[in-house]
Design an enzyme around this catalytic site. Structure first.
Site, PDB file in Angstrom:
ATOM      1  N   GLU A  45       0.840  -1.277   0.050  1.00 58.29           N
ATOM      2  CA  GLU A  45      -0.031  -0.122   0.109  1.00 58.29           C
ATOM      3  C   GLU A  45       0.972   1.189  -0.085  1.00 58.29           C
ATOM      4  OE1 GLU A  45      -3.374   2.482   2.509  1.00 58.29           O
ATOM      5  OE2 GLU A  45      -2.329   0.839   3.442  1.00 58.29           O
ATOM      6  N   ASP A  70       5.246   4.698   3.579  1.00 61.45           N
ATOM      7  CA  ASP A  70       4.768   6.129   3.837  1.00 61.45           C
ATOM      8  C   ASP A  70       6.166   6.580   4.238  1.00 61.45           C
ATOM      9  OD1 ASP A  70       3.625   8.887   4.753  1.00 61.45           O
ATOM     10  OD2 ASP A  70       1.877   7.819   3.996  1.00 61.45           O
ATOM     11  N   ASP A 119      -2.014  12.078  -2.193  1.00 60.06           N
ATOM     12  CA  ASP A 119      -1.985  13.411  -2.355  1.00 60.06           C
ATOM     13  C   ASP A 119      -2.149  13.812  -3.962  1.00 60.06           C
ATOM     14  OD1 ASP A 119      -1.366  16.147  -2.934  1.00 60.06           O
ATOM     15  OD2 ASP A 119       0.119  16.419  -1.498  1.00 60.06           O
ATOM     16  N   ASP A 155     -10.964  10.300  -3.896  1.00 58.92           N
ATOM     17  CA  ASP A 155     -11.798  11.259  -3.762  1.00 58.92           C
ATOM     18  C   ASP A 155     -11.780  12.260  -4.861  1.00 58.92           C
ATOM     19  OD1 ASP A 155      -9.914  12.278  -2.297  1.00 58.92           O
ATOM     20  OD2 ASP A 155     -11.266  13.831  -1.920  1.00 58.92           O
TER      21      ASP A 155
END
Length: 216
Positions: A45, A70, A119, A155
């Site tokens: 991920e 991350d 982002d 989104d």
């Protein structure tokens, strides 16, 4: 940096399920054997944030290994701590810049890659930072096994449209797509996993986009 962030950074350095920066290079090509001590498939991920998807996928699929990636250690802290507290052994976290991912994984080492609410880097000047820019897609193609799967949930309608443009331009195999996941027939126990950010978007009635594709 606030005291809470400093505390989390210090604590995450003690977690056995977190590998930071150059230390990850030692596992290149051997993550399953050396880190997870098994031969199970590996799923990544990217830009995992608090690691909700990583941890929940690991719960659903104990026969697979999951690595959340991350750069922000204070975010990774949450997912890593949850995995430790819940005794989830098939999940790990890697703190690196995603631009360096080829230094940490071998070609053909990965079975699937998830990108969840990254982002969107909407400014034209930051296009090369978008995680579905062609330079990143080239890296993912190298990492994935033949027939390996890519997933994107976002989104951001603009970022979603941009990603579809890249998939079409590179003539990649689009498997599934929807601009309104929770009103579609695609949603299942995997796609219904919700991140912190996704819950915020859904609270404002924002549509969720999803696309799955392969490199052929």
């Amino acid at each position: 940096m606030g005291k809470d962030k400093l505390r989390k950074f210090a604590e995450v350095a003690t977690f056995d399920n977190v590998v930071q920066l150059d230390a990850g290079k030692a596992y290149k090509g051997t993550w399953a054997e050396k880190f997870f001590k098994n031969q199970q498939p590996i799923i990544l991920e990217l830009a995992c944030g608090k690691g909700e998807y990583t941890v929940n996928l690991a719960k659903l699929f104990p026969e697979k290994n999951f690595i959340g990636i991350d750069y922000k250690g204070n975010r990774i802290w949450r997912g890593a701590k949850t995995a430790i507290e819940d005794g989830i052994s098939n999940v790990g976290f890697l703190r690196i810049q995603i631009e360096t991912i080829l230094e940490h994984f071998a070609e053909g080492e990965i079975d699937e890659i998830w990108i969840t609410f990254p982002d969107p880097q909407p400014q034209d000047s930051r296009e090369k930072k978008r995680l579905t820019h062609p330079k990143f897609l080239e890296r993912y193609q190298l990492l994935l096994k033949e027939g390996g799967i890519m997933h994107l949930k976002t989104d951001n309608d603009g970022f979603y449209a941009y990603t579809l443009e890249q998939i079409a331009a590179l003539k990649l195999e689009k498997v599934k797509e929807t601009t309104d996941l929770y009103q579609s027939t695609l949603v299942d126990e995997v796609l219904s996993i919700k991140t912190y950010y996704e819950r915020k978007y859904l609270a404002t009635s924002k549509n969720i986009n999803y696309v799955q594709w392969k490199f052929g």
